[in-house]
Design an enzyme around this catalytic site. Structure first.
Site, PDB file in Angstrom:
ATOM      1  N   ASP A 199     -15.996   5.452   6.777  1.00  0.00           N
ATOM      2  CA  ASP A 199     -16.322   5.044   8.146  1.00  0.00           C
ATOM      3  C   ASP A 199     -17.393   5.909   8.817  1.00  0.00           C
ATOM      4  OD1 ASP A 199     -14.558   2.976   7.909  1.00  0.00           O
ATOM      5  OD2 ASP A 199     -13.115   3.712   9.384  1.00  0.00           O
ATOM      6  N   ASP A 238      -7.379  -5.536  -0.423  1.00  0.00           N
ATOM      7  CA  ASP A 238      -8.261  -4.787  -1.301  1.00  0.00           C
ATOM      8  C   ASP A 238      -9.615  -4.765  -0.627  1.00  0.00           C
ATOM      9  OD1 ASP A 238      -8.207  -3.344  -3.900  1.00  0.00           O
ATOM     10  OD2 ASP A 238      -9.994  -4.540  -4.225  1.00  0.00           O
ATOM     11  N   THR A 292       0.833  -1.201   0.000  1.00  0.00           N
ATOM     12  CA  THR A 292       0.000   0.000   0.000  1.00  0.00           C
ATOM     13  C   THR A 292       0.867   1.249   0.000  1.00  0.00           C
ATOM     14  OG1 THR A 292      -1.847   1.123   1.104  1.00  0.00           O
ATOM     15  CG2 THR A 292      -0.153   0.178   2.520  1.00  0.00           C
ATOM     16  N   HIS A 293       0.285   2.341  -0.473  1.00  0.00           N
ATOM     17  CA  HIS A 293       0.897   3.663  -0.372  1.00  0.00           C
ATOM     18  C   HIS A 293       0.027   4.548   0.529  1.00  0.00           C
ATOM     19  CE1 HIS A 293       3.040   2.058  -3.809  1.00  0.00           C
ATOM     20  NE2 HIS A 293       3.855   3.097  -3.815  1.00  0.00           N
ATOM     21  N   ASN A 294      -0.906   3.911   1.231  1.00  0.00           N
ATOM     22  CA  ASN A 294      -1.870   4.606   2.078  1.00  0.00           C
ATOM     23  C   ASN A 294      -1.406   4.546   3.532  1.00  0.00           C
ATOM     24  OD1 ASN A 294      -4.176   4.974   3.851  1.00  0.00           O
ATOM     25  ND2 ASN A 294      -5.489   4.802   2.060  1.00  0.00           N
ATOM     26  N   HIS A 297     -11.191   6.091   8.649  1.00  0.00           N
ATOM     27  CA  HIS A 297     -10.911   6.781   7.396  1.00  0.00           C
ATOM     28  C   HIS A 297     -11.946   6.361   6.360  1.00  0.00           C
ATOM     29  CE1 HIS A 297      -9.121   3.023   5.798  1.00  0.00           C
ATOM     30  NE2 HIS A 297      -8.669   2.881   7.026  1.00  0.00           N
ATOM     31  N   GLY A 355      -2.884   5.582   6.219  1.00  0.00           N
ATOM     32  CA  GLY A 355      -3.948   5.159   7.123  1.00  0.00           C
ATOM     33  C   GLY A 355      -4.067   3.649   7.175  1.00  0.00           C
ATOM     34  N   HIS A 372     -14.542  -5.571   8.767  1.00  0.00           N
ATOM     35  CA  HIS A 372     -14.247  -6.479   7.661  1.00  0.00           C
ATOM     36  C   HIS A 372     -12.781  -6.881   7.659  1.00  0.00           C
ATOM     37  CE1 HIS A 372     -13.653  -2.317   6.659  1.00  0.00           C
ATOM     38  NE2 HIS A 372     -13.037  -2.579   5.531  1.00  0.00           N
ATOM     39  N   ARG A 373     -11.917  -5.906   7.932  1.00  0.00           N
ATOM     40  CA  ARG A 373     -10.483  -6.182   7.920  1.00  0.00           C
ATOM     41  C   ARG A 373     -10.095  -7.081   9.089  1.00  0.00           C
ATOM     42  NH1 ARG A 373      -8.596  -1.084   6.645  1.00  0.00           N
ATOM     43  NH2 ARG A 373      -8.932  -1.702   4.482  1.00  0.00           N
TER      44      ARG A 373
END
Length: 214
Positions: free
Chosen positions: A166, A77, A16-18, A163, A20, A198-199
């Protein structure tokens, strides 16, 4: 072929480049002593995500990072699927936020499209957050773990935690949104438990099958 289980002290790339998303995963991984570094921190390019499913995009990202860094890579994803919008935005969840990402605008778009459908009652505003994790090996092996959290979309958005979407997502069984929950409450994961987000639910499966328990 399987991927060997991870042990305390192992290092892997989070595809990732995110910032958060990296922070959220670091919180999940903290109890296991695993070191996460992001693809962005390694200067790896972002692959084009042109899949039509969460699994396809997760695989694309994980394998790109695994090969680029020559080490194990984990991708996520995820997105929100709104029933009244025929499952949209789905894999295009981030795209609805535009460039640069503006999730205030993205939430407004969801709200506008729900209103256009006449979806004002809670029963007409059901949605689900979906997460697909992919752990990829540089040699091409991979494994997938999938989690889902169902709820309704409220308006106006509430809360400044989390984020993305949410602040407008209220999970079933709760009267507050993900945006009003602390990270601990949102994930509410512990060994042997499913978790809430979910994560967290995908991560619970990942832990059970992929991390060596001491």
């Amino acid at each position: 072929m399987t991927i060997p289980k991870l042990r305390r002290g192992d290092r892997l790339v989070l595809a990732t480049h995110n910032a958060g998303k990296l922070k959220e995963f670091q919180e999940l991984f903290a109890p296991f002593g695993l070191e996460l570094i992001s693809a962005g921190d390694l200067g790896l390019p972002e692959p084009e995500e042109n899949g039509t499913t969460f699994a396809e995009n997760a695989r694309t990202k994980a394998h790109a990072s695994a090969k680029g860094a020559n080490m194990l890579a984990l991708s996520d994803d995820s997105g929100i699927s709104v029933d009244a919008l025929d499952g949209q935005p789905g894999v295009y969840t981030a795209d609805w936020a535009g460039v640069p990402r503006n999730f205030t605008n993205a939430m407004q778009r969801v709200q506008d499209e729900l209103l256009a459908k006449g979806a004002t009652a809670p029963a007409d505003r059901t949605a689900a957050f979906n997460a697909t994790l992919c752990l990829a090996h540089p040699d091409g092996r991979d494994v997938l773990y999938v989690g889902k959290c169902e709820g309704i979309l409220i308006w106006p958005p509430r809360g400044t935690q989390g984020h993305g979407y949410d602040p407008m997502f209220q999970p079933n069984g709760y009267d507050i949104t993900f945006g009003e929950m602390s990270p601990e409450q949102k994930h509410s994961w512990s060994p042997g438990e499913q978790g809430l987000s979910h994560r967290a639910r995908a991560f619970a499966q990942f832990v059970e099958n992929q991390i060596e328990q001491s």
